[in-house]
Structures are given as C-alpha cells and as structure tokens.
Motif scaffolding. Structure first.
Motif, mmCIF file in Angstrom:
data_model
loop_
_atom_site.group_PDB
_atom_site.id
_atom_site.type_symbol
_atom_site.label_atom_id
_atom_site.label_comp_id
_atom_site.label_asym_id
_atom_site.label_seq_id
_atom_site.Cartn_x
_atom_site.Cartn_y
_atom_site.Cartn_z
ATOM 1 N N ILE A 159 9.658 2.213 -2.163
ATOM 2 C CA ILE A 159 8.732 2.269 -1.034
ATOM 3 C C ILE A 159 8.878 3.602 -0.321
ATOM 4 O O ILE A 159 7.905 4.188 0.142
ATOM 5 C CB ILE A 159 9.010 1.108 -0.060
ATOM 6 N N PHE A 160 10.113 4.079 -0.266
ATOM 7 C CA PHE A 160 10.345 5.368 0.386
ATOM 8 C C PHE A 160 9.583 6.479 -0.332
ATOM 9 O O PHE A 160 8.927 7.314 0.298
ATOM 10 C CB PHE A 160 11.845 5.665 0.396
ATOM 11 N N TYR A 161 9.653 6.460 -1.667
ATOM 12 C CA TYR A 161 8.929 7.487 -2.426
ATOM 13 C C TYR A 161 7.424 7.361 -2.193
ATOM 14 O O TYR A 161 6.726 8.366 -2.021
ATOM 15 C CB TYR A 161 9.233 7.354 -3.911
ATOM 16 N N ALA A 162 6.926 6.121 -2.197
ATOM 17 C CA ALA A 162 5.487 5.933 -1.987
ATOM 18 C C ALA A 162 5.085 6.399 -0.595
ATOM 19 O O ALA A 162 4.021 7.003 -0.411
ATOM 20 C CB ALA A 162 5.122 4.472 -2.183
ATOM 21 N N ALA A 163 5.953 6.128 0.390
ATOM 22 C CA ALA A 163 5.643 6.547 1.760
ATOM 23 C C ALA A 163 5.671 8.069 1.870
ATOM 24 O O ALA A 163 4.828 8.680 2.533
ATOM 25 C CB ALA A 163 6.635 5.937 2.736
#
Lengths: 432, 137
Positions: A159-163
């Motif tokens: 999720i961090f990468y997507a954010a």
C-alpha cells in the motif's frame, strides 16, 4: 577544516560543463555536430538555393514596416535542438509561469526555461532538465515518503508503494504540470517559445531518474512473470516498487511509426506515456531548480503546497484476499481475544433485498462493522473495515517529520511511532 | 501476501496548498480605424500597463484586428477560452470585463445548488436506519 556547504551541492547543475568543454559558459555559442543549414536538404546545391531564397524572403519581411519581426532570432537558431538560454528573458509565457507558481526572484528565467527542455528534445545535459529532474525526484520522493511513514506508520509495504505512486509518481506529477497550465510545443527546436514544454515523440532520451538496480534476472522476470518479493523490491527497485528497466521505451523502435503517431486527438498510448514522462520530469526539474537556487526550506514548502496537499484516499487502495484469516492472525499476534462476528441488526431476511449489519468483536471491543446483503459478505466487510482501521492508524494530521529537525531553532525530536510490520497470514493465497 | 494495492492518483484542489490563477492568457484585439475600438484603444493606452503589471501570472497579448470590433479573449488552464466583444465600451467598462475574464475559471457557467461542495468525507457520517434505537411513531 573547511565547512561543508550543503546548500551549494547542486550549484554545479546550473552551469554544468562536460569534461571536454571546460570554460564554456552556458551563454557561449553552442558547439554541436548538427548541420549548419537550418533546413534539411538532399544536396548542397539545393541547400544554397534554399538559403538564398530564404534570405530574400527574410529581407522582404524585415523591411516591411507593416509587419515588423516579432523577435530577432539568431541566424542558426532553427538548427539547435532547444532555444538558447538568453531567449528566456523575452518569453511572456515563461514570465507568466514564473509568477503563476509564485517562484522566488532568486530563480532566473533561464533556469525555468531549462526545466522545460526534456532529454528527448535536447540530449545535451548542459541544456536539458535531466540533472534538475534527478534532484527534484529525490526531494519529492523523500518528502512524500517521510510524510506517509510518519502519518501512517502501519501501512503495509504494498500500500505504501501504491500511495507513493499515487502521490509522487508520473501520473500525479503529470496532473500537477497540467494544473500549472504547461503547454507543449508540437515539435522541439531552437525557434520555439522557451515557455513551452519541449519533448520529442521520436527520440526517447535517456534520463536516469532515481536510484535502484536493474536486476540480472530481469529478462526471466518479464518472460515467466516471476513474483518479485516485497523485500527484494525494497532493495532493488525504484521508489515506487517498480522494476528498473534499462530503456523504458525501448520497444518503440521495433514498432511502426503509424502506431506511435496515431492521428487521434489523444494520440496513442505511446505518445501519451511520453508526454506524461516529459511533464513529470518538468515538475521534478522545477523542484530541483527551487532547491538549487533557494534551498531546503523553500523546496519543502513547495512540495507541501503542490504535491502533499493533494488528496489520496488511502482506504480505497486496499484489496484483501482473505480478510477474516488476516484479522484472526492479527489478533493472535497482538494478544487480543479471538475475533468473533456478531449480527448487530438485520432487515428483510426473506425479502429480495436483505441487509445484515455484522460487527466483529474481540472480547468487548468492537473492531469493525460492515453491512451487506448476505451474512458472509457482511462478515468479510466487517473484517476488512477492522483491518483498515488497524493499518490506517495515524498519530494525527500535523505530525512532525524528520526533515523538520533540519531547522536549527526547533524543539527536540520526539520519537515517532514505528510499527513492527504488516500481518502475514499463513496460507493466505490458498483460496485463489 | 494477503494485502494487495490498487492504483490511484491523487486529486488536486486548487487553493488547498497552492493557488493557481486559472486564467493564463488574455488576448486583446483592437482596430486603429473603427469607432467601436475607441474605448479599447484608450484602455490599452491608459489602463492596461497598470493592470498587466498587477497580474504577472497572466500573459497579455495585444494585436490589431483591422475592420473588426474589439474583443478580449481569456484562455484558461482547463483548455477552454472565453471571448467578450467590447465594442463601443468605455475603458473602465472594458476593465470590468477584463477583470471578469481574470476571475473566471474557464468552466461553463452552471447553476450551483449546494453552497459547499467537497470531496472530503462527511465528518458526521452517513445516517443509517440500522443503528440507534429507532424512532417511536
């Protein structure tokens, strides 16, 4: 011992010189191996004839008092790949852009003009925005990632990468450039207005942006679709968790031109990707230019105003494959009581449109709640909501980030919350 | 690996963080001969230098359009443009029109039914009939 001057570290980017071209300032005549003639001609005789006719036409135009020339261009300007830096002072578009972004007076128009020249338009790193974009990319990614890490300490890495990609990737930066009113030139060249973004749809330009390693086994990953583990993505890949390929648009060369230059108003997928890349690099280069001329605090304020102020709903990024199992693993890890789903309220069980409201409880604490048209779906939704409220824990909106401590008169650092990591449920993908 | 991510792109809100004036260019067309351009010529001579200096974020272009009525055209960041014919107007009337072009955002005029529109989540939440004790009728 001499003091290190961190604020001067990017100073060489403004007047970058290549090893072979020492002592050539950026305003000096440009030495490059292009044809002297502005036009491309099949033979030298044709070139001479063309140049004579062009000169005659130019004379006619110059001497006509009704149509004075708009701008006195240097004679060989059309043979240059990008406008000469001194023309930046005459561009109204560029001055308007400078004022629209409320940039400091310390940033000269020449630098702003340089941020608009993509590597695909002008391969010379002394005149394109590659170096500034590299600096800007690292700064944007640093500020966005520190904000995300401190504000949402429990975000799973995926999720961090997507954010990160949703906040600082090429797509949002393209939107930012569009919101600044950046227009692009149809074709780059020395004679176009320096206030237009210049990139080429033919040459791709090799701008190295960001850190990371291209993997030795990349060919096999592409071929067999190997899974890249999150841990290896942290080590090898770029700031968005994407694999670094040597030439991103290398496949273009084999494609036919018709595919690239589609005559629709939106272009083809390839042209759109190239435009997105060029716009994103421009935004990064502006950030790099601000850092180069105004320093750390100014660039932080700029990134906060233009990048971090945009809205991204993090709770819409999650996809769970088995939320109930993950939730029970989480409760076991955190020494909570076992999660139990209870029906809170229902209506129309025997009707066509029933609604069940299910809550998930751990002991007396309600972890989450969900409503759906079937009992199982409601339970799964409740589990997802419980997991999201765990992962999206935030110490608050106005958290202090590490870069705040670079300011000298500030209060001492209070340690930020650091989570032990995301829940790893065993056998999570058995059901797929 | 149980959690996966979807793709999303952040949404900008002009004025939250930075404010970008939506009008990026104003074209002013005049005619040297025609009487309907008299006010426009006066505006260009007397009022425009001060107005342009006060708005450096707008690019102004002044160009003749012989034998035509004078016109002011605003170009906006969303790609649209707005043209106002200013024939027979006094310089200060034209100034009002140019200020209108400056303040517009380029979108089509539409009636707004809500006083506030926001993409933020409601602070109070959405009312649900399945919670609470209900109401005695």
């Amino acid at each position: 011992m001499k003091r290190l001057r961190v604020d001067r570290w990017t100073g060489q980017l403004v007047t970058a010189t290549r090893p072979g071209a020492a002592g050539v300032s950026s305003s000096a005549p440009r030495f490059r191996c292009v044809a002297a003639s502005a036009r491309r001609c099949q033979s030298t005789a044709a070139a001479a004839a063309v140049s004579e006719s062009v000169a005659a036409a130019a004379d006619l135009v110059d001497n006509n008092p009704r149509f004075p020339p708009l701008e006195n261009l240097p004679p060989q300007v059309t043979s240059w790949p990008s406008p000469p830096p001194e023309r930046a002072l005459q561009s109204a578009k560029l001055a308007a852009l400078h004022a629209r972004l409320a940039l400091s007076k310390k940033i000269p128009l020449q630098t702003l003009a340089r941020t608009l020249v993509d590597a695909s338009a002008d391969p010379n790193p002394r005149f394109n925005n590659t170096n500034l974009a590299f600096v800007g990319q690292t700064l944007i990614n640093y500020h966005v990632s520190e904000q995300l890490m401190i504000q949402y300490p429990r975000l799973p890495m995926e999720i961090f990468y997507a954010a990160m990609k949703g906040m600082a990737g090429p797509a949002p930066l393209f939107q930012i450039a569009k919101s600044w009113g950046i227009e692009s030139a149809a074709v780059p060249g020395g004679e176009v207005d320096p206030g237009l973004l210049q990139f080429s749809l033919d040459a791709t330009g090799d701008a190295i942006l960001g850190f990371g390693y291209s993997r030795a086994e990349q060919k096999y990953i592409d071929k067999y679709k190997f899974r890249r583990s999150v841990a290896s993505r942290v080590v090898f890949d770029d700031d968005f968790g994407d694999a670094i390929t040597k030439t991103e648009f290398a496949s273009n060369e084999t494609e036919d031109d018709d595919h690239i230059h589609t005559n629709t108003s939106y272009g083809s997928a390839t042209t759109r990707a190239l435009a997105e890349k060029a716009h994103a690099n421009h935004v990064r280069a502006v950030v790099g230019a601000i850092y180069t001329h105004c320093g750390r605090e100014a660039v932080k304020a700029f990134v906060k105003a233009h990048v971090l102020s945009r809205k991204l709903d993090l709770h819409k990024l999650f996809v769970f494959s088995d939320p109930t199992r993950e939730l029970s693993t989480l409760c076991a890890r955190e020494d909570f009581e076992k999660p139990i789903a209870r029906l809170l309220s229902e209506t129309g069980r025997l009707s066509r449109t029933p609604v069940f409201v299910v809550g998930i409880f751990s002991g007396k604490d309600k972890l989450g709640e969900g409503s759906a048209a079937s009992l199982d779906h409601a339970r799964r939704k409740a589990a997802m909501n419980a997991l999201k409220s765990w992962y999206l824990y935030s110490p608050g909106e106005n958290v202090r980030v590490p870069s705040d401590m670079l300011n000298e008169e500030t209060r001492p650092w209070e340690p930020a919350y650091i989570d032990i990591g995301e829940v790893i449920a065993r056998g999570g993908n058995l059901r797929r | 690996m149980t959690v996966k991510a979807l793709k999303a792109v952040s949404v900008g809100r002009n004025g939250v963080g930075a404010f970008i004036l939506q009008c990026k260019r104003i074209d002013l067309h005049y005619c040297d001969w025609a009487g309907s351009s008299k006010g426009m010529n006066g505006f260009i001579k007397s009022l425009l230098p001060k107005f342009a200096a006060a708005h450096p974020q707008i690019e102004f272009t002044v160009s003749p359009r012989p034998s035509k009525h004078p016109v002011a055209i605003g170009h906006y960041i969303n790609g649209k443009e707005k043209a106002i014919c200013v024939r027979n107007m006094e310089p200060y009337e034209i100034l009002k029109k140019v200020e209108l072009l400056r303040d517009a955002n380029g979108e089509k005029l539409k009636r707004l039914h809500k006083n506030v529109t926001s993409i933020n989540e409601s602070v109070r939440g959405v009312w649900s009939p399945y919670h609470g004790n209900g109401m005695q009728v």
